[in-house]
Scaffold this motif. Structure first.
Motif, PDB file in Angstrom:
ATOM      1  N   GLN A 168      -0.505   8.899   4.303  1.00 39.49           N
ATOM      2  CA  GLN A 168       0.738   8.869   3.512  1.00 39.49           C
ATOM      3  C   GLN A 168       0.583   9.740   2.269  1.00 39.49           C
ATOM      4  O   GLN A 168       1.489  10.495   1.892  1.00 39.49           O
ATOM      5  CB  GLN A 168       1.067   7.439   3.075  1.00 39.49           C
ATOM      6  CG  GLN A 168       1.639   6.584   4.192  1.00 39.49           C
ATOM      7  CD  GLN A 168       1.582   5.093   3.897  1.00 39.49           C
ATOM      8  OE1 GLN A 168       1.023   4.661   2.887  1.00 39.49           O
ATOM      9  NE2 GLN A 168       2.148   4.294   4.781  1.00 39.49           N
ATOM     10  N   VAL A 223       6.206  -6.142   8.390  1.00 41.14           N
ATOM     11  CA  VAL A 223       6.952  -7.207   7.729  1.00 41.14           C
ATOM     12  C   VAL A 223       8.436  -6.968   7.944  1.00 41.14           C
ATOM     13  O   VAL A 223       9.114  -6.345   7.145  1.00 41.14           O
ATOM     14  CB  VAL A 223       6.585  -7.283   6.225  1.00 41.14           C
ATOM     15  CG1 VAL A 223       7.252  -8.480   5.562  1.00 41.14           C
ATOM     16  CG2 VAL A 223       5.077  -7.376   6.048  1.00 41.14           C
ATOM     17  N   THR A 230       0.821  -1.213   0.000  1.00 44.36           N
ATOM     18  CA  THR A 230       0.000   0.000   0.000  1.00 44.36           C
ATOM     19  C   THR A 230       0.857   1.266   0.000  1.00 44.36           C
ATOM     20  O   THR A 230       0.525   2.244  -0.670  1.00 44.36           O
ATOM     21  CB  THR A 230      -0.946  -0.049   1.220  1.00 44.36           C
ATOM     22  OG1 THR A 230      -1.939  -1.050   0.952  1.00 44.36           O
ATOM     23  CG2 THR A 230      -1.616   1.263   1.482  1.00 44.36           C
TER      24      THR A 230
HETATM   25  C1  F6R Z   1      -1.764  -3.396   2.819  1.00 46.23           C
HETATM   26  C2  F6R Z   1      -0.670  -3.396   3.775  1.00 46.23           C
HETATM   27  C3  F6R Z   1       0.721  -3.660   3.307  1.00 46.23           C
HETATM   28  C4  F6R Z   1       1.648  -2.578   3.854  1.00 46.23           C
HETATM   29  C5  F6R Z   1       3.115  -2.892   3.522  1.00 46.23           C
HETATM   30  C6  F6R Z   1       4.046  -1.778   3.944  1.00 46.23           C
HETATM   31  O1  F6R Z   1      -2.983  -3.172   3.428  1.00 46.23           O
HETATM   32  O2  F6R Z   1      -0.904  -3.134   4.927  1.00 46.23           O
HETATM   33  O3  F6R Z   1       0.789  -3.742   1.916  1.00 46.23           O
HETATM   34  O4  F6R Z   1       1.257  -1.355   3.301  1.00 46.23           O
HETATM   35  O5  F6R Z   1       3.468  -4.094   4.166  1.00 46.23           O
HETATM   36  O6  F6R Z   1       4.003  -1.574   5.319  1.00 46.23           O
HETATM   37  P1  F6R Z   1       4.638  -0.283   5.973  1.00 46.23           P
HETATM   38  O7  F6R Z   1       3.863   0.892   5.481  1.00 46.23           O
HETATM   39  O8  F6R Z   1       4.491  -0.468   7.453  1.00 46.23           O
HETATM   40  O9  F6R Z   1       6.072  -0.226   5.537  1.00 46.23           O
END
Ligand code: F6R
Length: 368
Positions: free
Chosen positions: A164, A365, A59
């Motif tokens: 964002q 992640v 996202t």
């Molecule tokens: C979709 C989602 C993931 C995160 C991605 C990045 O709903 O939550 O695609 O957007 O794992 O995570 P961040 O923004 O924490 O780096």
């Protein structure tokens, strides 16, 4: 602590007007000049930038795609967008005059973190757009713009995504102000358009009943397509991702202009296709998208059209019309993403899935 909601995600969707308002708060003065206190890069450094690379995962990378349209339009600085997981393993062309913008809600995503290390190692300046104070990515960056969304608990990002995008607009306008690529009054009028977004998001949320009914009606479908163009394209990608994550369904987002280059072959009678229609403007974008709707409808698609109030040009080809408040083209994603979030959450609920904690996914992640 879900405050009466069945899912954190629904609570977080409803918090979006406030989250967007909080992200704007204190970032401009009464005359519409941008003020970014945490911007640790000097005006001189910002004037020297000759290339921007926006990186993120999932996202966050879609917020980056929206940023590209806005930043290039407002600043005339070439801007690329890349998945952090790709950037970190290539030999990208970055230098001291490159600004790498790393977007991450959690601030802990392993690929994004390694990508900024990779960029800084080669002398690039790194600005983080992040929702988590004191997390690793902003700590390892030269500058930061915090999104003030508040904690996001549901795995699927909602208020994180909207804020964002808003932070990217603030960055783009700030660069335009520092570099003089936009007149002060143009910046001020865009800032006042930004200030109207919370109200617009609230209005979309207020009309959620229609979207929820639609989700329940379509709960037996196994494939969904999303079409958009310009900044509507990342919205289409985000709508498809939400549905994959939450409903475990096959969903794909396309740039509407690509239809004839392949995707139109999958259109068959009854296939639900969401289309995001840009506001009517001076270019031909709007009519191109309307003719795409016509083309897929002629092949039997069930068209679900997101279009601004007062635009009735799509009515003959739309099976369902979801109305959006009027906004500048570049700002429309903040409004258009919301019905797609609600749709995915409701469909997942209808299918009996855990909306907050989808299978196989983690909120942050921290491993590849
Ligand atoms: C979709 C989602 C993931 C995160 C991605 C990045 O709903 O939550 O695609 O957007 O794992 O995570 P961040 O923004 O924490 O780096």
């Amino acid at each position: 602590e879900k405050g009466g909601y069945d899912w954190f995600m629904l609570k977080e969707i409803d918090e979006q007007p406030r989250a967007v308002a909080d992200t704007l708060l204190g970032r401009h003065d009464a005359r519409g000049r941008l003020v970014l206190d945490e911007m640790r890069l000097s005006d001189g450094e910002l004037r020297d930038i000759d290339k921007i690379v926006v990186i993120g995962c999932g996202t966050a990378s879609y917020a980056g795609l929206v940023a590209k349209y806005a930043i290039e339009h407002w600043t005339r600085i070439p801007c690329e967008v890349e998945l952090a997981s790709e950037f970190r393993y290539r030999d990208p062309i970055v230098s001291r005059s490159t600004l790498v913008v790393a977007i991450s809600q959690s601030g802990e995503t392993a690929d994004t973190l390694q990508a900024i290390r990779h960029a800084r190692h080669q002398g690039a300046k790194v600005l983080a757009i992040c929702n988590t104070n004191g997390s690793t990515i902003p700590r390892e960056s030269d500058a930061v713009i915090y999104t003030h969304a508040g904690p996001e608990i549901a795995v699927a990002s909602t208020k994180g995504f909207l804020t964002q995008i808003v932070a990217c607009y603030l960055l783009g306008l700030y660069l335009a102000q520092v570099r003089g690529t936009k007149f002060g009054d143009e910046i001020a009028s865009t800032v006042s358009e930004l200030q109207r977004l919370p109200e617009g998001v609230q209005e979309v949320i207020g009309a959620a009943g229609q979207v929820r009914t639609l989700a329940r009606d379509l709960a037996d479908h196994r494939t969904f397509l999303f079409l958009g163009r310009h900044v509507g394209y990342p919205v289409a990608l985000e709508g498809a991702l939400k549905l994959k994550e939450l409903a475990y369904l096959h969903a794909e987002g396309f740039a509407a202009g690509e239809l004839k280059h392949g995707p139109i072959a999958v259109i068959e009678p009854g296939l639900p296709v969401f289309v995001i229609v840009p506001p009517r403007g001076r270019d031909q974008l709007h009519e191109k998208v309307v003719s795409n709707i016509q083309e897929i409808r002629a092949r039997g698609a069930r068209t679900i059209v997101l279009v601004e109030h007062g635009d009735d040009s799509v009515l003959p080809y739309a099976d369902e019309v979801i109305r959006l408040p009027k906004a500048m083209t570049l700002l429309q994603p903040v409004l258009a993403a919301v019905p797609l979030q609600i749709f995915a959450a409701e469909l997942a609920t209808a299918l009996g899935h855990d909306v907050d904690q989808p299978r196989n996914l983690a909120k942050s992640v921290t491993v590849e």
